[in-house]
Design an enzyme around this catalytic site. Structure first.
Site, PDB file in Angstrom:
ATOM      1  CE  LYS A 127     -34.251  93.529 -36.753  1.00 42.33           C
ATOM      2  NZ  LYS A 127     -34.689  93.477 -35.652  1.00 42.33           N
ATOM      3  CB  SER A 162     -37.153  93.426 -33.176  1.00 38.33           C
ATOM      4  OG  SER A 162     -37.314  93.909 -34.546  1.00 38.33           O
TER       5      SER A 162
END
Length: 586
Positions: free
Chosen positions: A193, A387
């Site tokens: 991430k 995402s």
């Protein structure tokens, strides 16, 4: 009307210059309104469809009588819509009055996935036996990829052609933030991430570099393969040519290598087209641009059909601070109405989003899940569906992605600045009284305490667990399986197919075909949602944004986009599910 005056006042707040611009545009606006009476455009035989795509291409454009007025004043091209382009190319294929297509699209502004869909539509158009010519003074690499499918690709004798491979660049703010005394406090889950890295590091982490290398090479393999097939070369040869940087080589080498068909001036290309069509050299070529051709009626043999497929567009950040993008409450309402509409038999959910608010993503996911329980929902992924963009997609019956779509990035994070160092530098201090332990949380004027960090990190972990649970349910697998390919990692569409994050490779039309099949429809109509805004309100809102951006860019130049990123972090939802900020594929 209330909204009209709200936008009007907001525009005037931009200053006297913005007000003057507004006055000029209002004159053009009313002129445009006067011309709306003639809804249908007529064309004659031997007409060329001219696709000038030297501006931004978005997923959807709607009828806007003021766009031309704004474009003529600013000198900037009006946005073109993928929806309109695909319809026009398909219509031109069966229109007896259209003899061929000419591309003047050397400086196209779109992602590779968007260009892929236009390119495939042009390949299909060629099956009609009609020609496609391309001409430009300069071809960017993206423009050349699109134009390579043409029967003839011509370049101005003094022009340039870019072919160099792909490059992904990130901008890092750590040192700049340290200089002004700002610390970014990060809470995340997932080793890939990397959206938070620009605020913590000075270069890519190894996981971020690894994932970027994988998806970038996947995208380049597809693009160079497409160019090779169109130009009668091998992928290896295309890569070899890219390493030679043809932009700065001799002009003849472009022809000799097979990248283009010739070096010609525009008048020479026009003469060749006249000869091809059978038009006298002294006569003019008949041509129609895309926005005008959209108003040309070409019968398709269909009568009025009650049963419909809804194409619902979700483009941009989820619950960001700008007026554009996806608003979870509005999009949820649109999906809910489509679910309840008995005439809509299937939904194609077009997602072109890097994500955004985790909460907003959850709200939209719920409506997609409810819709899927009642009728088929097919997702069509654009340049990004990552995402939060993947979050809102995962409940669909089937997911269709382009080869160069960036998707996955299953993970969430939170970022809250600590400006204590900055306030000390400028001599500002804070003091206060609280009634409970966490009454002053969150604060941007001090670092987080240990207990506060533990609370936020636990919340992030819980959010990630919810995210992978949604994905596991939608993809009919386990949380553990999703976690292995999750952790915030970004994948190309081709990569995502291999690991079962998507079901098929294709574009919007592919998704519509799947929706038709899933709903058992023979004939159907298409309805695009959300419904188009009132043109006046849309015009005023866009003008307000243009005035704000004009002032920002005048002061900051291209760096203004990074200020927008920080503004979104400050004013938007602090728990985010999105891909790395301002990721650019060149």
């Amino acid at each position: 009307m209330v909204k009209f005056f709200k936008y009007l006042l907001a525009t005037f707040a931009g200053g006297i210059v913005a007000a003057f611009v507004l006055l000029i545009l209002l004159i053009g606006m009313f002129s445009a309104m006067a011309s709306l009476g003639d809804k249908e455009t007529k064309i004659s035989e031997n007409t060329i469809l001219l696709l000038d795509l030297n501006g931004p291409i978005v997923d959807r454009v709607t009828e806007d009588p003021f766009a031309d007025a704004l474009s003529s004043l600013t000198g900037e091209p009006s946005p073109e819509g993928l929806n309109r382009l695909l319809k026009n190319i398909e219509k031109a294929k069966r229109d007896e009055n259209i003899t061929g297509i000419v591309l003047e699209s050397g400086m196209v502004q779109a992602g590779y996935a968007t260009l892929e869909e236009i390119r495939n539509a042009l390949i299909d158009f060629k099956s009609s036996g009609k020609f496609i010519y391309s001409f430009a003074p300069v071809y960017t690499q993206k423009a050349y990829y699109l134009s390579s499918v043409a029967d003839k690709v011509y370049l101005n004798p003094s022009g340039m052609l870019e072919l160099k491979g792909m490059y992904a660049e990130r901008t890092f703010f750590k040192k700049a933030l340290e200089k002004v005394g700002v610390e970014i406090q990060v809470f995340k889950h997932g080793k890939f991430k990397s959206a938070v890295e620009p605020f913590l590091l000075e270069k890519m982490s190894e996981p971020a570099r690894l994932q970027t290398e994988v998806y970038l090479n996947s995208m380049w393999d597809h693009v160079k393969g497409g160019i090779a097939e169109a130009r009668g070369l091998t992928p290896e040869k295309v890569s070899e040519l890219a390493d030679e940087m043809p932009m700065f080589r001799t002009d003849n080498s472009l022809v000799e290598s097979g990248l283009i068909d010739g070096l010609k001036y525009k008048d020479e290309v026009i003469s060749e087209l006249k000869e091809l069509i059978g038009v006298d050299e002294d006569d003019d070529l008949e041509a129609v641009k895309s926005n005008k051709y959209a108003k040309v009626y070409v019968p398709n043999g269909k009568v009025f059909i009650k049963e419909k497929i809804a194409v619902i567009y979700a483009e941009g950040d989820i619950d960001g601070t700008s007026s554009d993008g996806i608003k979870s409450d509005k999009l949820s309402k649109t999906i809910r109405k489509a679910r309840r509409d008995s005439s809509i038999k299937a939904i194609v959910f077009r997602v072109n989003s890097p994500g955004g608010s985790a909460l907003g993503s959850e709200i939209i996911w719920r409506e997609v899940e409810l819709a899927q329980q009642e009728k088929p929902v097919i997702v069509s992924m654009g340049n990004y569906a990552a995402s939060g963009g993947y979050y809102i997609s995962c409940a669909a019956e089937k997911i269709v992605a382009n080869p160069t779509t960036l998707t996955g990035s299953i993970g969430i994070f939170g970022m809250i600045p600590n400006a204590e160092g900055l306030t000390k530098k400028i001599g500002v201090s804070f003091d206060g009284v609280k009634t409970n332990e966490f009454a002053d949380m969150p604060s941007i004027t001090r670092p987080f305490r240990k207990e506060e960090k533990e609370l936020l990190q636990a919340y992030i972990v819980k959010g990630y667990d919810t995210f992978i649970g949604r994905c596991a349910d939608g993809r009919e697998t386990t949380k553990e399986a999703i976690d292995k390919i999750g952790q915030g990692r970004v994948w190309s569409g081709v990569n995502a197919l291999d690991i079962d994050l998507v079901d098929e490779i294709g574009g919007l039309n592919t998704a519509i075909d799947f929706a038709k099949e899933a709903a058992g429809l023979e004939e159907y109509g298409i309805v695009e949602l959300p419904k188009a805004e009132d043109p006046i309100e849309q015009f005023m809102k866009e003008l307000t944004g243009e005035a704000r951006m004009f002032i920002g860019k005048s002061l900051m130049g291209e760096e203004y986009k990074y200020i927008q990123t920080l503004e979104n972090l400050k004013n938007g939802y602090q728990i985010q599910a999105r891909v790395p900020y301002n990721l650019e594929i060149k």
